[in-house]
Scaffold this motif. Structure first.
Motif, PDB file in Angstrom:
ATOM      1  N   MET A  96      12.569   0.131  -0.722  1.00 30.77           N
ATOM      2  CA  MET A  96      12.973   0.268  -2.151  1.00 30.77           C
ATOM      3  C   MET A  96      14.801   0.361  -2.384  1.00 30.77           C
ATOM      4  N   TYR A 121       0.723   2.428  -5.693  1.00 22.91           N
ATOM      5  CA  TYR A 121       1.761   3.338  -5.511  1.00 22.91           C
ATOM      6  C   TYR A 121       1.396   4.707  -5.581  1.00 22.91           C
ATOM      7  N   ILE A 178       5.697   6.720  -7.883  1.00 22.59           N
ATOM      8  CA  ILE A 178       6.853   7.340  -6.944  1.00 22.59           C
ATOM      9  C   ILE A 178       7.653   6.235  -6.507  1.00 22.59           C
ATOM     10  N   ASN A 179       9.057   6.202  -6.742  1.00 22.55           N
ATOM     11  CA  ASN A 179       9.605   5.064  -6.324  1.00 22.55           C
ATOM     12  C   ASN A 179      10.440   5.091  -4.984  1.00 22.55           C
ATOM     13  N   THR A 200       2.156  11.789  -0.118  1.00 20.04           N
ATOM     14  CA  THR A 200       1.468  12.181  -1.437  1.00 20.04           C
ATOM     15  C   THR A 200       0.408  13.337  -1.352  1.00 20.04           C
TER      16      THR A 200
HETATM   17  C1  G1P Z   1       4.990   4.559  -0.145  1.00 20.53           C
HETATM   18  C2  G1P Z   1       4.212   5.895  -0.929  1.00 20.53           C
HETATM   19  C3  G1P Z   1       4.276   5.618  -2.284  1.00 20.53           C
HETATM   20  C4  G1P Z   1       5.207   5.297  -2.979  1.00 20.53           C
HETATM   21  C5  G1P Z   1       5.807   3.900  -2.335  1.00 20.53           C
HETATM   22  C6  G1P Z   1       6.965   3.596  -2.999  1.00 20.53           C
HETATM   23  O1  G1P Z   1       3.839   3.695   0.001  1.00 20.53           O
HETATM   24  O2  G1P Z   1       2.996   6.251  -0.174  1.00 20.53           O
HETATM   25  O3  G1P Z   1       3.615   6.928  -2.710  1.00 20.53           O
HETATM   26  O4  G1P Z   1       4.862   4.934  -4.248  1.00 20.53           O
HETATM   27  O5  G1P Z   1       5.877   4.189  -0.754  1.00 20.53           O
HETATM   28  O6  G1P Z   1       7.464   2.309  -2.286  1.00 20.53           O
HETATM   29  P1  G1P Z   1       3.719   2.334   0.909  1.00 20.53           P
HETATM   30  O7  G1P Z   1       4.590   1.340  -0.060  1.00 20.53           O
HETATM   31  O8  G1P Z   1       4.425   2.743   2.207  1.00 20.53           O
HETATM   32  O9  G1P Z   1       2.371   1.808   0.773  1.00 20.53           O
END
Ligand code: G1P
Length: 302
Positions: free
Chosen positions: A134, A171, A204-205, A232
């Motif tokens: 991100m 997310y 959640i970013n 989470t």
């Molecule tokens: C992870 C977290 C998720 C969050 C996200 C943001 O997920 O588990 O809660 O919203 O990053 O990028 P992932 O992208 O690894 O599936």
């Protein structure tokens, strides 16, 4: 309230979405314009006052260590050639001696497991967590915004933005409670809920400030969404005994873990840079116009 001095940056992911580019090169080293993705997270952490960075790495990730190390031959060559701006670009990369650590996540069991791998290096103090996929642009960095709320309200802080309500299953999603300083109290947290089950569209970013008690919970955390140990889920358990606040981010976040987000981040960053804007704006506008014209022709003939 204890100061947040350390940040964890997990960089162990395989990057399968970007194969073949990521066969031999870590996905965190793909570039947005001329900086690797991981460097944006490091810059954001330093801007927020972080003193020590803990990378959770995996196999084939040694290039990330080299990227943040000194390269004396390169410095000598650039110095002799009088290339001052190139020198400045590599000197700013250098992290303070003794203030960067690397630990390995030996097998991929999910984000919760990657964070747990940093427990000994973090010890008994609150820490920041930045997911480097991100990449954020904003007047004030995303972690700095979360840090401000932490200073005002303490506890645990999660940075959030609103997503398309039909995309909550991509997310971690939080439930919205009453106001707390510039943010709000979190009532619940769910990893990748179906839109019909989501408590809101606040996602959640990828920026967190967490208390060290999370590590004990991660130790016993059962596998959740996608069969992985989910951060989470452990946060939801910690929220039963400690406050969790949401810090809404008002800048722009790009998910460079997806191809579309990665391309968009490159275009946005190039357009934001004074040295590049005028060079790329015309060609990009022409490409977009050509595609819009082709689409209009296809629509007319349909
Ligand atoms: C992870 C977290 C998720 C969050 C996200 C943001 O997920 O588990 O809660 O919203 O990053 O990028 P992932 O992208 O690894 O599936």
């Amino acid at each position: 309230m204890k100061k947040v001095r350390k940040a964890v940056i997990p960089v162990a992911g395989l990057g399968t979405r970007f194969l073949p580019a990521t066969k031999a090169m870590p996905k965190e080293m793909l570039t947005v314009v001329d900086r690797p993705v991981v460097q944006y997270a490091v810059d954001e952490a330093r801007e927020a006052g972080i003193e020590h960075i803990v990378f959770v790495t995996g196999r084939n990730k040694h290039v990330i260590e080299d990227h943040f190390d000194i390269q004396p031959e390169l410095i000598d060559t650039l110095t002799r050639a009088g290339k001052t701006s190139a020198l400045a670009a590599i000197e700013e990369l250098q992290l303070d001696a003794g203030r960067v650590s690397f630990t390995r996540q030996q097998s991929p069991h999910g984000l919760g497991h990657a964070v747990w791998c940093a427990r000994d290096l973090i010890g008994d103090e609150p820490f920041a967590l930045l997911l480097p996929d991100m990449v954020s642009f904003g007047v004030r960095g995303c972690l700095a915004t979360a840090m401000q709320l932490y200073r005002e309200a303490g506890g645990n802080v999660v940075s959030v933005e609103q997503c398309n309500p039909l995309e909550t299953d991509k997310y971690g999603i939080v439930g919205k409670g009453g106001p707390v300083a510039d943010g709000f109290a979190i009532t619940e947290m769910v990893e990748k809920p179906e839109p019909s089950q989501a408590p809101s569209n606040y996602y959640i970013n990828g920026r967190y400030i967490l208390q060290p008690e999370i590590f004990g919970l991660l130790e016993t955390q059962e596998r959740g969404a996608g069969g992985e140990i989910q951060l989470t889920d452990a946060m939801a358990r910690l929220a039963r005994v400690q406050p969790f606040h949401a810090a809404p981010f008002t800048g722009r976040m790009f998910d460079t873990g997806s191809k579309a987000g990665f391309i968009e981040a490159n275009v946005a960053m190039a357009l934001a840079r004074e040295d590049l804007r005028d060079l790329v704006l015309g060609p990009i506008a022409e490409l977009v116009a050509a595609h819009a014209g082709a689409a209009a022709r296809i629509n007319r003939s349909a």
